[in-house]
Design a protein around this motif. Structure first.
Motif, PDB file in Angstrom:
ATOM      1  N   PRO A   1       0.814  -1.225   0.000  1.00  0.00           N
ATOM      2  CA  PRO A   1       0.000   0.000   0.000  1.00  0.00           C
ATOM      3  C   PRO A   1       0.840   1.263   0.000  1.00  0.00           C
ATOM      4  N   HIS A   2       2.142   1.133   0.308  1.00  0.00           N
ATOM      5  CA  HIS A   2       3.024   2.306   0.316  1.00  0.00           C
ATOM      6  C   HIS A   2       3.468   2.686  -1.096  1.00  0.00           C
ATOM      7  N   ALA A   3       3.318   1.763  -2.043  1.00  0.00           N
ATOM      8  CA  ALA A   3       3.797   2.039  -3.393  1.00  0.00           C
ATOM      9  C   ALA A   3       2.702   1.944  -4.439  1.00  0.00           C
ATOM     10  N   ALA A   4       1.772   1.015  -4.269  1.00  0.00           N
ATOM     11  CA  ALA A   4       0.816   0.728  -5.331  1.00  0.00           C
ATOM     12  C   ALA A   4      -0.501   1.460  -5.130  1.00  0.00           C
ATOM     13  N   VAL A   5      -1.035   1.963  -6.208  1.00  0.00           N
ATOM     14  CA  VAL A   5      -2.390   2.511  -6.215  1.00  0.00           C
ATOM     15  C   VAL A   5      -3.205   1.642  -7.171  1.00  0.00           C
ATOM     16  N   PRO A   6      -3.923   0.633  -6.640  1.00  0.00           N
ATOM     17  CA  PRO A   6      -4.649  -0.297  -7.507  1.00  0.00           C
ATOM     18  C   PRO A   6      -5.799   0.388  -8.229  1.00  0.00           C
ATOM     19  N   PRO A   7      -6.243  -0.194  -9.333  1.00  0.00           N
ATOM     20  CA  PRO A   7      -7.390   0.370 -10.058  1.00  0.00           C
ATOM     21  C   PRO A   7      -8.685   0.108  -9.301  1.00  0.00           C
ATOM     22  N   PRO A   8      -9.695   0.947  -9.482  1.00  0.00           N
ATOM     23  CA  PRO A   8     -11.007   0.660  -8.901  1.00  0.00           C
ATOM     24  C   PRO A   8     -11.538  -0.668  -9.429  1.00  0.00           C
ATOM     25  N   ALA A   9     -12.193  -1.431  -8.581  1.00  0.00           N
ATOM     26  CA  ALA A   9     -12.655  -2.756  -8.984  1.00  0.00           C
ATOM     27  C   ALA A   9     -14.156  -2.746  -9.230  1.00  0.00           C
ATOM     28  N   GLY A  10     -14.866  -3.708  -8.668  1.00  0.00           N
ATOM     29  CA  GLY A  10     -16.300  -3.815  -8.890  1.00  0.00           C
ATOM     30  C   GLY A  10     -16.627  -5.022  -9.731  1.00  0.00           C
ATOM     31  N   GLU A  11     -17.817  -5.564  -9.540  1.00  0.00           N
ATOM     32  CA  GLU A  11     -18.183  -6.807 -10.216  1.00  0.00           C
ATOM     33  C   GLU A  11     -18.333  -6.642 -11.718  1.00  0.00           C
ATOM     34  N   GLU A  12     -18.448  -5.414 -12.208  1.00  0.00           N
ATOM     35  CA  GLU A  12     -18.627  -5.207 -13.641  1.00  0.00           C
ATOM     36  C   GLU A  12     -17.302  -5.191 -14.406  1.00  0.00           C
ATOM     37  N   HIS A  13     -16.187  -5.028 -13.717  1.00  0.00           N
ATOM     38  CA  HIS A  13     -14.856  -4.912 -14.315  1.00  0.00           C
ATOM     39  C   HIS A  13     -14.386  -6.287 -14.773  1.00  0.00           C
ATOM     40  N   VAL A  14     -13.800  -6.381 -15.988  1.00  0.00           N
ATOM     41  CA  VAL A  14     -13.310  -7.674 -16.469  1.00  0.00           C
ATOM     42  C   VAL A  14     -11.784  -7.733 -16.547  1.00  0.00           C
TER      43      VAL A  14
END
Length: 369
Positions: free
Chosen positions: A265-278
């Motif tokens: 968490p100190h380095a990575a900014v993950p993409p927003p997720a959600g059940e619609e994302h493939v």
């Protein structure tokens, strides 16, 4: 350990059955716009939720033919996002129109819909909405903007086959939805292939004429068209895989959830997720991106950068004066990379990528203190 961007071993379940079908096709000689193409078009239309699918040679051709079918051409502008793949803008210029770029958002890097309305002028003919990395745009809002201004909507679904917005699959919102089945995509052909989906009978008819050299009947060329037909071999491959697509996309979501949970968490900014994302791509922002990328490459991990040069800085479009102020697109180009994600990625490979990423990110962070 070597971890690649794509695996293809698991992409052909029940391979003997497919080979039997291919054997029959090759012996028949019915390679062009034959029954397998018609069957795939019917199945894919049902999957997406549209009345029509028209198979073409590639995702790029899908975009070009869709714009032509919507009468977009010289003197027109088409709004799209600055950080998309080259083909989105190339298709616009290929029909003689000009891309009108807007910036992406700083979080999911999709088209910033707050900026779209300001880009509309008397030359605007359409909005090319890009569902990037596997995540759908807010199509209710974009459709409202387009309808209020009398604009056509073309969906670029190349990276988002199977993704949904508000329960509906992408490719079912616009006047046309354009898909790529390149071997890198979530639904992959054994070569290049594409398709356009639409609910409009007039657009489907125009597409079928355009893809077949502009012919309405044999030797009756009513428009200057293209030779862009989905061949029957690719249609058989795609139809064989289509029933497995949702399960493969579910696996991509599982892998993405693990990445988002365990990356530093100190380095990575993950993409927003959600059940619609493939999750066609798992895009992560990280300080010192190039150094982290070098560390991953040295560890045998085939991480990639998508896209290091935004559209407005591509030499191919230098003569169009597309603008210079797209800070979020520039930030994405300079600070993000994509980690391997595909249904065949094993738990051991996933853990290896996470560990090496965290090590590389920590080393890079320490070097800059």
């Amino acid at each position: 350990m070597i971890v690649t961007k794509y695996h293809h071993e698991g992409q052909f379940p029940d391979l003997p059955a497919l080979l039997t079908q291919l054997d029959g096709l090759l012996r028949s000689g019915e390679y062009i716009l034959s029954a397998p193409v018609e069957q795939f078009e019917e199945d894919f239309a049902a999957y997406v939720g549209t009345r029509h699918t028209v198979g073409v040679n590639s995702g790029t051709d899908a975009l070009v033919l869709a714009l032509r079918a919507l009468s977009v051409g010289p003197g027109h502008e088409v709004i799209t996002v600055a950080n998309t793949f080259h083909a989105s803008a190339l298709a616009i210029t290929s029909v003689g129109a000009r891309p009108a770029l807007v910036d992406c958002t700083p979080d999911d890097f999709l088209m910033d819909l707050d900026r779209v309305e300001a880009a509309i002028n008397e030359k605007t003919r359409a909005i090319l909405a890009v569902h990037l990395f596997g995540k759908a745009l807010d199509m209710d809002r974009l459709r409202d903007i387009a309808d209020r201004h009398g604009l056509a909507v073309v969906e670029d679904c190349a990276q988002a086959v199977g993704a949904r917005w508000a329960g509906r699959r992408v490719g079912s919102f616009g006047d046309a939805g354009c898909f790529s089945f390149h071997p890198s995509k979530n639904l992959a052909a054994a070569g290049d292939a594409g398709a356009v989906t639409t609910d409009r009978a007039d657009i489907a008819d125009a597409l079928r004429v355009l893809r077949g050299l502009g012919q309405r009947t044999q030797n009756n060329h009513v428009v200057r068209g293209y030779n862009s037909k989905l061949d029957a071999v690719q249609a058989l491959v795609l139809r064989h895989k289509l029933s497995r697509l949702d399960a493969w996309n579910d696996r991509r979501r599982e892998l993405a959830a693990r990445y988002s949970q365990d990356l530093s968490p100190h380095a990575a900014v993950p993409p927003p997720a959600g059940e619609e994302h493939v999750f066609h791509l798992y895009q992560v922002a990280v300080p010192g991106r190039d150094a982290v990328l070098a560390g991953l490459t040295a560890a045998g991990i085939e991480a990639i950068v998508r896209y290091p040069v935004p559209i407005h800085r591509q030499p191919a479009f230098a003569d169009l004066s597309l603008g210079q102020s797209f800070p979020n697109a520039e930030h994405q180009a300079a600070n993000t990379l994509c980690l391997p994600i595909h249904p065949d990625l094993t738990t051991a490979e996933l853990t290896y990528v996470i560990d090496r990423f965290n090590e590389a990110a920590a080393t890079t962070r320490g070097a800059h203190r």
